[in-house]
Motif scaffolding. Structure first.
Motif, PDB file in Angstrom:
ATOM      1  N   LEU A 230      46.359  41.026  43.814  1.00 43.76           N
ATOM      2  CA  LEU A 230      45.528  41.577  44.882  1.00 43.76           C
ATOM      3  C   LEU A 230      44.332  40.685  45.176  1.00 43.76           C
ATOM      4  O   LEU A 230      43.998  40.411  46.338  1.00 43.76           O
ATOM      5  N   PHE A 231      43.676  40.207  44.114  1.00 47.86           N
ATOM      6  CA  PHE A 231      42.517  39.335  44.296  1.00 47.86           C
ATOM      7  C   PHE A 231      42.926  38.027  44.962  1.00 47.86           C
ATOM      8  O   PHE A 231      42.215  37.511  45.826  1.00 47.86           O
ATOM      9  N   SER A 232      44.095  37.511  44.578  1.00 50.79           N
ATOM     10  CA  SER A 232      44.582  36.260  45.163  1.00 50.79           C
ATOM     11  C   SER A 232      44.931  36.429  46.640  1.00 50.79           C
ATOM     12  O   SER A 232      44.863  35.469  47.417  1.00 50.79           O
ATOM     13  N   LEU A 233      45.285  37.655  47.021  1.00 47.97           N
ATOM     14  CA  LEU A 233      45.619  37.943  48.423  1.00 47.97           C
ATOM     15  C   LEU A 233      44.381  38.227  49.265  1.00 47.97           C
ATOM     16  O   LEU A 233      44.494  38.496  50.457  1.00 47.97           O
ATOM     17  N   GLY A 234      43.222  38.185  48.631  1.00 48.15           N
ATOM     18  CA  GLY A 234      41.984  38.354  49.380  1.00 48.15           C
ATOM     19  C   GLY A 234      41.351  39.725  49.298  1.00 48.15           C
ATOM     20  O   GLY A 234      40.354  39.988  49.979  1.00 48.15           O
ATOM     21  N   VAL A 235      41.906  40.603  48.469  1.00 50.18           N
ATOM     22  CA  VAL A 235      41.300  41.924  48.298  1.00 50.18           C
ATOM     23  C   VAL A 235      39.973  41.767  47.554  1.00 50.18           C
ATOM     24  O   VAL A 235      39.885  41.020  46.581  1.00 50.18           O
ATOM     25  N   ARG A 236      38.956  42.468  48.020  1.00 47.78           N
ATOM     26  CA  ARG A 236      37.635  42.352  47.413  1.00 47.78           C
ATOM     27  C   ARG A 236      37.659  42.756  45.943  1.00 47.78           C
ATOM     28  O   ARG A 236      38.376  43.677  45.538  1.00 47.78           O
ATOM     29  N   ALA A 237      36.854  42.047  45.141  1.00 45.54           N
ATOM     30  CA  ALA A 237      36.812  42.332  43.708  1.00 45.54           C
ATOM     31  C   ALA A 237      36.371  43.764  43.436  1.00 45.54           C
ATOM     32  O   ALA A 237      36.828  44.395  42.476  1.00 45.54           O
ATOM     33  N   GLU A 238      35.495  44.306  44.271  1.00 44.38           N
ATOM     34  CA  GLU A 238      35.037  45.684  44.098  1.00 44.38           C
ATOM     35  C   GLU A 238      36.198  46.658  44.262  1.00 44.38           C
ATOM     36  O   GLU A 238      36.314  47.643  43.522  1.00 44.38           O
ATOM     37  N   THR A 239      37.076  46.386  45.234  1.00 44.97           N
ATOM     38  CA  THR A 239      38.245  47.237  45.449  1.00 44.97           C
ATOM     39  C   THR A 239      39.220  47.119  44.283  1.00 44.97           C
ATOM     40  O   THR A 239      39.768  48.114  43.809  1.00 44.97           O
ATOM     41  N   VAL A 240      39.425  45.886  43.823  1.00 47.08           N
ATOM     42  CA  VAL A 240      40.309  45.661  42.687  1.00 47.08           C
ATOM     43  C   VAL A 240      39.794  46.377  41.452  1.00 47.08           C
ATOM     44  O   VAL A 240      40.556  46.993  40.693  1.00 47.08           O
ATOM     45  N   ALA A 241      38.486  46.350  41.247  1.00 44.14           N
ATOM     46  CA  ALA A 241      37.883  47.019  40.087  1.00 44.14           C
ATOM     47  C   ALA A 241      38.093  48.527  40.146  1.00 44.14           C
ATOM     48  O   ALA A 241      38.367  49.158  39.119  1.00 44.14           O
ATOM     49  N   ARG A 242      38.000  49.111  41.331  1.00 45.42           N
ATOM     50  CA  ARG A 242      38.239  50.553  41.460  1.00 45.42           C
ATOM     51  C   ARG A 242      39.689  50.894  41.136  1.00 45.42           C
ATOM     52  O   ARG A 242      39.984  51.888  40.474  1.00 45.42           O
ATOM     53  N   LEU A 243      40.604  50.058  41.596  1.00 42.64           N
ATOM     54  CA  LEU A 243      42.020  50.285  41.312  1.00 42.64           C
ATOM     55  C   LEU A 243      42.329  50.091  39.831  1.00 42.64           C
ATOM     56  O   LEU A 243      43.162  50.794  39.253  1.00 42.64           O
TER      57      LEU A 243
END
Length: 245
Positions: A230-243
């Motif tokens: 997800l992070f590599s695809l450009g998803v924000r780190a904050e969003t990744v952390a919530r997931l």
């Protein structure tokens, strides 16, 4: 006795190497990490490499700061969040070289020899190095994960923070240092370092497998891989952390 002569003020020289460790309620593991590294730090001193340890604490309530000081580390208060803590620790550190480590990660015997050899080469001031990933678990799943991490590093040049990061301050600052991300701060910085400037040390950094045993190796591996994707695809780190949770 000479009258009227001012006493000379002797200021200690800055350290050559600063070991920066971010912590948050890590008293149960930090002491073992610092004690395990103490012989290597002493050997570096014999080689003329002065070392300091800076613990960047994010507001621990379990005596982490006291444990750090008991082992001779300097404590720097920081806002909670590994990216913020690593950045605060680097800012508080005084060494020309920085070695970032996690509180539950301890380089194996011989780490000091490889580190001293690496920093002795002037050309390496424009490079960074990390250790080989290892877990303190005899389970077959641990060996599989170690091989998968080695493959990830080989194919994508993406070591994680639990492999440590040795970098000269000039390169660290030129790259902009650690960003205040809630997670993936290690991947973010390693990408800016780039494959051509990244070296791998032979010594393993042995990390606690507690979180893998607690969550289960396969679920943890899948979750980590999804977060990286997800992070590599450009998803924000904050969003990744919530997931990630």
């Amino acid at each position: 006795m000479t009258v009227g002569r001012r006493a000379a003020i002797v200021r200690p020289l800055p350290p050559d190497l600063s070991i920066v460790i971010p912590t948050l309620d890590a008293a149960s593991v930090l002491g073992a990490t610092l004690a395990g590294m103490a012989p290597g730090i002493a050997r570096l001193g014999v080689r003329g490499i002065a070392v300091e340890v800076v613990v960047a604490d994010g507001g621990s309530q379990d005596g982490t700061a006291d444990e750090a000081r008991r082992h001779g580390a300097r404590v720097a208060d920081a806002e909670a969040g590994r990216g913020r803590q690593l950045a605060a620790g680097a800012e508080a550190a005084e060494g020309a070289w920085l070695l970032f480590l996690h509180a539950d990660t301890r380089p194996a015997a011989g780490w000091d020899e490889e580190v001293s050899a690496f920093i002795a080469q002037p050309a390496n001031q424009d490079r960074a190095a990390c250790f080989r990933f290892a877990l303190d678990d005899r389970a077959a799943a641990a060996r599989l994960l170690e091989r998968l991490v080695a493959l990830r590093c080989c194919l994508f040049a993406l070591p994680y923070g639990d492999q440590g990061l040795l970098i000269h301050r000039s390169l660290y600052e030129a790259l902009g240092g650690f960003r205040p991300l809630p997670m993936m701060e290690d991947v973010d910085l390693v990408r800016r370092i780039s494959r051509r400037r990244l070296a791998y040390l032979a010594t393993p950094a042995v990390t606690s497998a507690v979180r893998f045993r607690r969550a289960g190796y396969l679920p943890r591996m899948l979750r980590n891989s999804c977060c990286l994707l997800l992070f590599s695809l450009g998803v924000r780190a904050e969003t990744v952390a919530r997931l990630y949770g």
